[in-house]
Design an enzyme around this catalytic site. Structure first.
Site, PDB file in Angstrom:
ATOM      1  N   GLU A  16      -9.107  -1.942   4.850  1.00  0.00           N
ATOM      2  CA  GLU A  16      -7.910  -2.053   5.676  1.00  0.00           C
ATOM      3  C   GLU A  16      -8.296  -2.107   7.148  1.00  0.00           C
ATOM      4  O   GLU A  16      -7.805  -2.955   7.909  1.00  0.00           O
ATOM      5  CB  GLU A  16      -6.985  -0.869   5.422  1.00  0.00           C
TER       6      GLU A  16
ATOM      7  N   GLU B 157      -6.332   8.428  17.025  1.00  0.00           N
ATOM      8  CA  GLU B 157      -6.959   9.755  17.084  1.00  0.00           C
ATOM      9  C   GLU B 157      -7.884   9.967  15.881  1.00  0.00           C
ATOM     10  O   GLU B 157      -9.004  10.481  16.010  1.00  0.00           O
ATOM     11  CB  GLU B 157      -5.876  10.838  17.107  1.00  0.00           C
TER      12      GLU B 157
ATOM     13  N   SER C  35       0.411   6.831   2.612  1.00  0.00           N
ATOM     14  CA  SER C  35       0.940   7.891   3.475  1.00  0.00           C
ATOM     15  C   SER C  35       2.199   8.526   2.893  1.00  0.00           C
ATOM     16  O   SER C  35       2.985   7.880   2.190  1.00  0.00           O
ATOM     17  CB  SER C  35       1.266   7.332   4.863  1.00  0.00           C
TER      18      SER C  35
ATOM     19  N   GLN D 298       0.848  -1.197   0.000  1.00  0.00           N
ATOM     20  CA  GLN D 298       0.000   0.000   0.000  1.00  0.00           C
ATOM     21  C   GLN D 298       0.876   1.236   0.000  1.00  0.00           C
ATOM     22  O   GLN D 298       1.753   1.402   0.854  1.00  0.00           O
ATOM     23  CB  GLN D 298      -0.907  -0.032   1.227  1.00  0.00           C
TER      24      GLN D 298
END
Length: 412
Positions: free
Chosen positions: A242, A381, A127, A124
């Site tokens: 995911e 978060e 990010s 993947q």
């Protein structure tokens, strides 16, 4: 009392879909012995029989039936001697549904079968150093050049990218529109000229994660997944799957007491009676209860999923999974006492397989590995933000750059 909530579908005699699945299984096993064929050979035959993802379309590894019937397939094939999915192929749980939902006919034909057989491994590429939690702010550019795209940029925290044959790559193809609207999704050949994979050494000593640099990498338009500019919507399918795969602990319903909780119970059982204090017993009991609640919740959520693409509720499972694993492995190290401080090998290594909860490598490895659970697949978060906004309906975080062209958004 049964140990499952999502038992197989109704008796095949009164359920045409279940009868169809059973017939396909019977025909598969009659002509392909899983004990005699290689892993890839049998899984290829399973795909061709429509038993890879039963809810996928016919011709693409499915039969177009309820995803609940996949468990029926797995149970019968395991009983016949078929080997379970290799953990290193984990990313097929992300790439497969994404390609099936958004890919062209050619893309489905090209990628789904070798992905399922394990002949092509995926990773993947989402990010970036400046776009982690704010994924839509990514800066990796793809510029059209005839029937190809030229890609430049950097990705980070790419699990097992050093083993990947293909990567799920999201790029920015139009910087003149707001950040969510200018993205495009590709299948990137990881062996392409200009792709460089660099290891990121972790606290475990391993380099399971990587950085991936792309310099003038040429990607054919035929490898595009979804429409140009529709990469955000396509990527949401990947992200939801995911979190489902991580939160549910992988493929198939987990057995009672499996996973990290089994490590903790084993340590307790190995203790002498004099060492079994009431405080630790109470702590263990509470953790076992949490683990069982999570297991049953995941099974119920899995039974209710439609068409294989979960919704934001799976963020609950992902969040709970991360926090529970960390609590479990912390308790395990505490139970080891001073022995937990020694005997661990921190030698640098590139793993050839994947263990999300780390328990396969022992207590110390698990304790270190699960630190990543609250970061990978979306930070805890961010999971709380998703739950607040999309599940509970609370007001969202202020987003002053939502309608601003990406090129005009200030960046560090």
């Amino acid at each position: 009392m049964t140990d499952t909530l999502d038992a197989p579908a109704a008796d095949a005699a009164v359920d045409p879909a279940a009868a169809r699945v059973d017939t396909a299984i019977d025909e598969l096993l009659a002509s392909h012995n899983p004990k005699q064929l290689s892993y890839a050979e049998f899984r290829g035959a399973q795909f061709d029989a429509g038993l890879a993802w039963v809810h996928f379309d016919e011709g693409h590894g499915g039969l177009g039936v309820s995803p609940k019937l996949q468990r029926r397939v797995e149970e019968r094939l395991r009983a016949a001697g078929a080997r379970p999915m290799k953990p290193v192929t984990f990313f097929m749980h992300l790439a497969g549904p994404t390609i099936h939902t958004h890919g062209s006919e050619e893309v489905k034909q090209r990628f789904l079968r070798p992905m399922f057989t394990g002949e092509e491994l995926w990773c993947q590429l989402f990010s970036e150093p400046g776009a982690g939690s704010d994924f839509a702010g990514l800066a990796t550019r793809a510029v059209a050049d005839g029937e190809e795209w030229v890609v430049n940029g950097q990705k980070v925290w790419n699990t097992l990218a050093h083993l990947g044959d293909y990567g799920m790559l999201v790029t920015r193809t139009n910087p003149e529109v707001p950040k969510h609207r200018g993205l495009t999704y590709f299948a990137l050949d990881m062996k392409s000229p200009g792709v460089e994979v660099r290891p990121l050494r972790q606290i475990t000593g391993e380099a399971e994660f990587n950085e991936v640099y792309m310099t003038d990498v040429r990607v054919p338009d035929a490898s595009r997944i979804g429409d140009v500019g529709d990469g955000w919507r396509v990527s949401l399918t990947t992200l939801m799957n995911e979190r489902n795969a991580i939160g549910a602990g992988g493929a198939g319903p987990p057995k009672r007491g499996s996973g990290p909780i089994s490590v903790l119970v084993k340590l307790w059982n190995q203790r002498d009676d004099a060492e079994r204090d009431d405080v630790t017993r109470d702590r263990l009991t509470k953790l076992w209860t949490r683990a069982e609640v999570l297991r049953l919740t995941n099974m119920r959520a899995g039974a209710n999923r439609r068409k294989g693409n979960p919704g934001p509720e799976m963020s609950i499972a992902k969040l709970a999974f991360a926090e529970l694993n960390q609590a479990l492995m912390t308790c395990a190290v505490d139970m080891m006492g001073s022995d937990g401080l020694v005997g661990y090998d921190y030698t640098f290594r590139r793993p050839g397989d994947l263990s999300v909860d780390g328990s396969d490598g022992g207590v110390q490895h698990g304790f270190l590995r699960v630190r990543a659970n609250s970061i990978e697949g979306g930070t805890s978060e961010i999971m709380r933000n998703i739950l607040g906004e999309q599940v509970l309906g609370l007001p969202g975080e202020p987003r002053i750059d939502k309608d601003v062209p990406w090129v005009d958004v200030p960046r560090n």
